[in-house]
Motif scaffolding. Sequence first.
Motif, PDB file in Angstrom:
ATOM      1  N   UNK A  37     -12.989  27.898  71.915  1.00 53.82           N
ATOM      2  CA  UNK A  37     -13.051  26.678  72.679  1.00 53.82           C
ATOM      3  C   UNK A  37     -13.853  25.682  71.672  1.00 53.82           C
ATOM      4  N   UNK A  38     -13.295  24.517  71.345  1.00 57.19           N
ATOM      5  CA  UNK A  38     -13.651  23.787  70.495  1.00 57.19           C
ATOM      6  C   UNK A  38     -14.293  22.199  71.036  1.00 57.19           C
ATOM      7  N   UNK A  39     -15.051  21.577  70.634  1.00 61.30           N
ATOM      8  CA  UNK A  39     -15.634  20.364  71.089  1.00 61.30           C
ATOM      9  C   UNK A  39     -14.708  19.250  70.490  1.00 61.30           C
ATOM     10  N   UNK A  40     -14.326  18.311  71.190  1.00 58.00           N
ATOM     11  CA  UNK A  40     -13.677  17.219  70.609  1.00 58.00           C
ATOM     12  C   UNK A  40     -14.636  16.382  69.642  1.00 58.00           C
ATOM     13  N   UNK A  41     -14.052  15.444  68.894  1.00 56.27           N
ATOM     14  CA  UNK A  41     -15.101  14.714  67.956  1.00 56.27           C
ATOM     15  C   UNK A  41     -15.883  13.752  68.820  1.00 56.27           C
ATOM     16  N   UNK A  42     -15.339  13.407  70.025  1.00 55.41           N
ATOM     17  CA  UNK A  42     -16.344  12.643  71.128  1.00 55.41           C
ATOM     18  C   UNK A  42     -17.544  13.328  71.402  1.00 55.41           C
ATOM     19  N   UNK A  44     -19.998  15.194  69.991  1.00 57.66           N
ATOM     20  CA  UNK A  44     -21.075  14.991  69.478  1.00 57.66           C
ATOM     21  C   UNK A  44     -21.611  13.420  69.366  1.00 57.66           C
ATOM     22  N   UNK A  45     -20.778  12.601  69.514  1.00 58.07           N
ATOM     23  CA  UNK A  45     -21.327  11.371  69.666  1.00 58.07           C
ATOM     24  C   UNK A  45     -21.865  11.168  71.260  1.00 58.07           C
ATOM     25  N   UNK A  46     -21.315  11.640  72.126  1.00 51.65           N
ATOM     26  CA  UNK A  46     -21.680  11.507  73.481  1.00 51.65           C
ATOM     27  C   UNK A  46     -22.988  12.189  73.875  1.00 51.65           C
ATOM     28  N   UNK A  79     -19.050  12.649  81.691  1.00 53.21           N
ATOM     29  CA  UNK A  79     -18.070  12.740  80.671  1.00 53.21           C
ATOM     30  C   UNK A  79     -18.282  13.701  79.662  1.00 53.21           C
ATOM     31  N   UNK A  80     -19.384  14.066  79.305  1.00 50.78           N
ATOM     32  CA  UNK A  80     -19.592  15.092  78.307  1.00 50.78           C
ATOM     33  C   UNK A  80     -19.077  16.291  78.929  1.00 50.78           C
ATOM     34  N   UNK A  81     -19.085  16.819  80.183  1.00 48.88           N
ATOM     35  CA  UNK A  81     -18.810  18.097  80.822  1.00 48.88           C
ATOM     36  C   UNK A  81     -17.342  17.859  80.735  1.00 48.88           C
ATOM     37  N   UNK A  82     -16.558  16.667  80.917  1.00 48.45           N
ATOM     38  CA  UNK A  82     -15.392  16.535  81.170  1.00 48.45           C
ATOM     39  C   UNK A  82     -14.482  16.866  79.972  1.00 48.45           C
ATOM     40  N   UNK A  83     -15.243  16.433  78.869  1.00 43.55           N
ATOM     41  CA  UNK A  83     -14.472  16.577  77.464  1.00 43.55           C
ATOM     42  C   UNK A  83     -14.827  17.648  76.709  1.00 43.55           C
ATOM     43  N   UNK A  84     -15.971  18.419  77.063  1.00 45.01           N
ATOM     44  CA  UNK A  84     -16.098  19.519  76.399  1.00 45.01           C
ATOM     45  C   UNK A  84     -15.877  20.736  77.085  1.00 45.01           C
ATOM     46  N   UNK A  85     -15.160  21.690  76.591  1.00 47.70           N
ATOM     47  CA  UNK A  85     -14.758  23.106  77.101  1.00 47.70           C
ATOM     48  C   UNK A  85     -16.268  23.688  77.282  1.00 47.70           C
ATOM     49  N   UNK A  92     -28.034  18.966  71.133  1.00 48.60           N
ATOM     50  CA  UNK A  92     -28.733  17.658  71.181  1.00 48.60           C
ATOM     51  C   UNK A  92     -29.813  17.548  70.394  1.00 48.60           C
ATOM     52  N   UNK A  93     -29.981  16.573  69.455  1.00 49.30           N
ATOM     53  CA  UNK A  93     -31.218  16.523  68.750  1.00 49.30           C
ATOM     54  C   UNK A  93     -32.019  15.798  69.674  1.00 49.30           C
ATOM     55  N   UNK A  94     -33.411  16.088  69.477  1.00 53.11           N
ATOM     56  CA  UNK A  94     -34.304  15.454  70.143  1.00 53.11           C
ATOM     57  C   UNK A  94     -35.411  14.662  69.240  1.00 53.11           C
ATOM     58  N   UNK A  95     -34.908  13.921  68.023  1.00 52.11           N
ATOM     59  CA  UNK A  95     -35.721  13.371  67.291  1.00 52.11           C
ATOM     60  C   UNK A  95     -35.820  12.020  68.047  1.00 52.11           C
ATOM     61  N   UNK A  96     -37.202  11.623  67.682  1.00 50.81           N
ATOM     62  CA  UNK A  96     -37.562  10.361  68.362  1.00 50.81           C
ATOM     63  C   UNK A  96     -37.218   9.159  67.565  1.00 50.81           C
ATOM     64  N   UNK A  97     -37.449   7.932  67.996  1.00 47.93           N
ATOM     65  CA  UNK A  97     -37.097   6.967  67.375  1.00 47.93           C
ATOM     66  C   UNK A  97     -38.341   6.472  66.450  1.00 47.93           C
ATOM     67  N   UNK A  98     -38.119   6.274  65.136  1.00 47.07           N
ATOM     68  CA  UNK A  98     -39.242   6.047  64.597  1.00 47.07           C
ATOM     69  C   UNK A  98     -39.387   4.502  64.333  1.00 47.07           C
ATOM     70  N   UNK A  99     -40.533   4.127  64.882  1.00 49.30           N
ATOM     71  CA  UNK A  99     -41.110   2.690  65.161  1.00 49.30           C
ATOM     72  C   UNK A  99     -41.101   2.088  63.803  1.00 49.30           C
ATOM     73  N   UNK A 100     -40.974   0.553  63.855  1.00 48.99           N
ATOM     74  CA  UNK A 100     -41.630  -0.199  62.695  1.00 48.99           C
ATOM     75  C   UNK A 100     -42.688  -0.902  63.021  1.00 48.99           C
ATOM     76  N   UNK A 101     -43.368  -1.365  61.953  1.00 52.82           N
ATOM     77  CA  UNK A 101     -44.503  -2.102  62.448  1.00 52.82           C
ATOM     78  C   UNK A 101     -44.126  -3.412  63.132  1.00 52.82           C
ATOM     79  N   UNK A 102     -44.851  -3.736  64.131  1.00 53.33           N
ATOM     80  CA  UNK A 102     -44.664  -4.760  64.943  1.00 53.33           C
ATOM     81  C   UNK A 102     -43.458  -4.773  65.909  1.00 53.33           C
TER      82      UNK A 102
END
Length: 150
Positions: A37-42, A44-46, A79-85, A92-102
């Motif tokens: 089973x393989x994942x569609x290109x979508x 990873x983006x999902x 949608x992810x469950x429907x697309x992925x076998x 999933x990455x759990x990387x946080x969003x890096x904040x900018x000053x201000x």
Amino acid sequence: MYEQPKVAVHAQRRASARAHNSNAHGPASTPGAGAVPHASPLTGHLAALVSATEAVRQAAESPEQRAELDAALAGLHARLAALAPAGAVPAQTTGGVIGRPGGSRLAMAHEHAHALAGRLLVVAAAQQDTVTAMLACRRMDAHAAARSAL
């Protein structure tokens, strides 16, 4: 003597080539072929958008925002469950969003999720997946509206 135009033959070949390249020839349609089973290109983006939406939800302060994000996450997961076998959903990455000053953490999270939804839209359009493209558009609109309201 009448000769059939060559354009018609060329068009017929192109039409048969398009029919041959349909999505019906995936591993799911060939049972017993030993296909992995393989994942569609979508997928990873999902998965990336799910992760970013979860980060936005964690940074959200009001219950209304969290309720809207919970509904969005449910739609993204569905949608992810429907697309992925089974078993082919990328990690999933759990990387946080890096904040900018201000900049606020919530605003940066919305900006990041908006960018990921835009990438998902491009890939969904290229794959001709209207359902995913519409989901990405809704997420882009929601993140843009939330970002401008901050």
